[in-house]
Motif scaffolding. Sequence first.
Motif, short mmCIF file in Angstrom:
data_model
loop_
_atom_site.label_atom_id
_atom_site.label_comp_id
_atom_site.label_asym_id
_atom_site.label_seq_id
_atom_site.Cartn_x
_atom_site.Cartn_y
_atom_site.Cartn_z
N HIS A 4 1.84 -13.21 -12.17
CA HIS A 4 2.23 -13.71 -13.35
C HIS A 4 3.93 -13.56 -13.31
N ASN A 5 4.73 -14.71 -13.37
CA ASN A 5 6.16 -14.66 -13.54
C ASN A 5 6.64 -13.97 -12.39
N HIS A 6 5.88 -14.32 -11.21
CA HIS A 6 6.14 -13.79 -9.76
C HIS A 6 6.11 -12.22 -9.82
N THR A 7 5.22 -11.75 -10.56
CA THR A 7 4.94 -10.17 -10.35
C THR A 7 3.88 -10.08 -10.23
N TYR A 8 3.23 -8.95 -9.68
CA TYR A 8 1.91 -8.33 -9.48
C TYR A 8 1.49 -7.58 -10.84
N GLN A 9 0.29 -7.70 -11.54
CA GLN A 9 0.00 -6.91 -12.39
C GLN A 9 -1.66 -6.42 -12.29
N PRO A 10 -1.70 -5.31 -11.98
CA PRO A 10 -0.66 -4.10 -12.04
C PRO A 10 0.07 -3.96 -10.86
N THR A 11 1.11 -3.36 -11.06
CA THR A 11 2.06 -3.05 -9.69
C THR A 11 1.69 -1.92 -8.86
N ASN B 187 6.21 -7.27 -5.64
CA ASN B 187 6.02 -6.27 -5.20
C ASN B 187 5.05 -4.95 -5.75
N GLY B 188 4.17 -4.31 -5.03
CA GLY B 188 3.18 -3.53 -5.30
C GLY B 188 2.53 -2.63 -4.49
#
Length: 108
Positions: A30-37, A102-103
């Motif tokens: 979501h919004n080019h980020t991983y959730q959770p990181t 990133n994560g």
Amino acid sequence: MKLFLPAILLCAALPCVAEGAVPEYTLVIHNHTYQPTTLNVPANTKFKLLVRNEDATPSEFESNDFNREQIVLPGTTATVFVGPLDRGSYTFFDDFHRATGNGVLVVQ
């Protein structure tokens, strides 16, 4: 023949039992980020990772640490099988959005 039929039924049931026993985890883009990181997973266990892309653009789930690469189109979910992994930390990233996607898998 009476002994053979139960053996066939048992063998036919094994893949379903094995597939059901694989732990499943979800990552959301979501919004080019991983959730959770940071995602905690068990050591020495094969698991299923569902990577759901909620963005309007494609992403690429990738890890050099555990050798996986999967394009995830907008609005879809990709299935990635991982492991078994030894204890430790394993990074993953969105190859299309390296600055934000990133994560880390923490294997315990």
